[in-house]
Motif scaffolding. Sequence first.
Motif, PDB file in Angstrom:
ATOM      1  N   ILE A  38      47.667  40.682  37.715  1.00  0.00           N
ATOM      2  CA  ILE A  38      47.811  39.352  38.135  1.00  0.00           C
ATOM      3  C   ILE A  38      47.652  39.363  39.727  1.00  0.00           C
ATOM      4  O   ILE A  38      46.944  38.534  40.267  1.00  0.00           O
ATOM      5  CB  ILE A  38      49.108  38.885  37.811  1.00  0.00           C
ATOM      6  CG1 ILE A  38      49.134  38.691  36.471  1.00  0.00           C
ATOM      7  CG2 ILE A  38      49.433  37.207  38.687  1.00  0.00           C
ATOM      8  CD1 ILE A  38      50.308  37.898  35.642  1.00  0.00           C
ATOM      9  N   VAL A  39      48.215  40.706  40.189  1.00  0.00           N
ATOM     10  CA  VAL A  39      48.245  40.543  41.793  1.00  0.00           C
ATOM     11  C   VAL A  39      46.875  40.167  42.552  1.00  0.00           C
ATOM     12  O   VAL A  39      46.704  39.589  43.300  1.00  0.00           O
ATOM     13  CB  VAL A  39      49.091  41.757  42.219  1.00  0.00           C
ATOM     14  CG1 VAL A  39      48.831  41.801  43.839  1.00  0.00           C
ATOM     15  CG2 VAL A  39      50.469  41.613  41.974  1.00  0.00           C
ATOM     16  N   ILE A  42      45.803  36.548  42.298  1.00  0.00           N
ATOM     17  CA  ILE A  42      46.590  35.914  43.378  1.00  0.00           C
ATOM     18  C   ILE A  42      46.015  35.926  44.526  1.00  0.00           C
ATOM     19  O   ILE A  42      45.801  35.113  45.558  1.00  0.00           O
ATOM     20  CB  ILE A  42      47.878  36.152  42.981  1.00  0.00           C
ATOM     21  CG1 ILE A  42      48.561  35.526  41.569  1.00  0.00           C
ATOM     22  CG2 ILE A  42      48.935  35.393  44.191  1.00  0.00           C
ATOM     23  CD1 ILE A  42      49.995  35.978  41.382  1.00  0.00           C
ATOM     24  N   LEU A  43      45.763  37.057  45.061  1.00  0.00           N
ATOM     25  CA  LEU A  43      45.181  37.572  46.404  1.00  0.00           C
ATOM     26  C   LEU A  43      43.895  36.968  46.575  1.00  0.00           C
ATOM     27  O   LEU A  43      43.640  36.413  47.646  1.00  0.00           O
ATOM     28  CB  LEU A  43      45.394  39.006  46.593  1.00  0.00           C
ATOM     29  CG  LEU A  43      46.622  39.512  46.684  1.00  0.00           C
ATOM     30  CD1 LEU A  43      46.586  41.186  46.906  1.00  0.00           C
ATOM     31  CD2 LEU A  43      47.460  39.245  47.741  1.00  0.00           C
ATOM     32  N   VAL A  44      43.198  37.039  45.533  1.00  0.00           N
ATOM     33  CA  VAL A  44      41.610  36.355  45.649  1.00  0.00           C
ATOM     34  C   VAL A  44      41.792  34.912  45.782  1.00  0.00           C
ATOM     35  O   VAL A  44      41.515  33.985  46.811  1.00  0.00           O
ATOM     36  CB  VAL A  44      40.837  36.709  44.697  1.00  0.00           C
ATOM     37  CG1 VAL A  44      39.772  35.921  44.749  1.00  0.00           C
ATOM     38  CG2 VAL A  44      40.530  38.080  44.689  1.00  0.00           C
ATOM     39  N   LEU A  45      43.050  34.158  45.129  1.00  0.00           N
ATOM     40  CA  LEU A  45      43.244  32.638  45.337  1.00  0.00           C
ATOM     41  C   LEU A  45      43.515  32.287  46.544  1.00  0.00           C
ATOM     42  O   LEU A  45      43.281  31.381  47.120  1.00  0.00           O
ATOM     43  CB  LEU A  45      44.274  32.401  44.074  1.00  0.00           C
ATOM     44  CG  LEU A  45      44.442  30.819  44.055  1.00  0.00           C
ATOM     45  CD1 LEU A  45      43.227  29.975  43.671  1.00  0.00           C
ATOM     46  CD2 LEU A  45      45.385  30.783  43.317  1.00  0.00           C
ATOM     47  N   LEU A  99      42.003  32.006  35.728  1.00  0.00           N
ATOM     48  CA  LEU A  99      42.055  33.383  35.242  1.00  0.00           C
ATOM     49  C   LEU A  99      43.565  33.994  35.503  1.00  0.00           C
ATOM     50  O   LEU A  99      44.108  34.784  34.773  1.00  0.00           O
ATOM     51  CB  LEU A  99      41.248  34.186  36.233  1.00  0.00           C
ATOM     52  CG  LEU A  99      39.818  34.168  35.982  1.00  0.00           C
ATOM     53  CD1 LEU A  99      38.897  34.805  37.059  1.00  0.00           C
ATOM     54  CD2 LEU A  99      39.455  35.022  34.852  1.00  0.00           C
ATOM     55  N   ILE A 100      44.139  33.469  36.522  1.00  0.00           N
ATOM     56  CA  ILE A 100      45.339  33.794  36.782  1.00  0.00           C
ATOM     57  C   ILE A 100      46.619  33.311  35.414  1.00  0.00           C
ATOM     58  O   ILE A 100      47.169  34.333  34.916  1.00  0.00           O
ATOM     59  CB  ILE A 100      46.170  33.270  37.826  1.00  0.00           C
ATOM     60  CG1 ILE A 100      45.534  33.961  39.212  1.00  0.00           C
ATOM     61  CG2 ILE A 100      47.698  33.469  38.051  1.00  0.00           C
ATOM     62  CD1 ILE A 100      45.897  33.269  40.434  1.00  0.00           C
TER      63      ILE A 100
END
Length: 107
Positions: A38-39, A42-45, A99-100
């Motif tokens: 998940i990390v 989340i960073l791409v988001l 996706l997350i």
Amino acid sequence: MRSNKSGKLLSLTILFIFAFFLLSVVWTLRSDTKIARIVPLILVLILTILSFIHYAPAPKTKQQPLFVPKKFGIGISVNPNNPTGRLFWYLVFAVMTILIIVVAFSN
């Protein structure tokens, strides 16, 4: 127009998030936990949101081009001031959020 100081701060923030993203990808390759999957998403988001803020829609009356030169670095970026570009940015946000959610609730 933005001041040079805020541009440098945003550049450093994006560089920090990108470095953290690379570290999380290495972590993901070395472990098989759900949080490790998940990390990076989340960073791409977060990076996408920061990029959208950097190229934030400006109140203009005439039609803007779809592609604009990047504010820093070499290349072009999708212009959120163009209706098609704004749709593209919203689709990227939606896909990353989906996706997350899928990765968070998958086995």
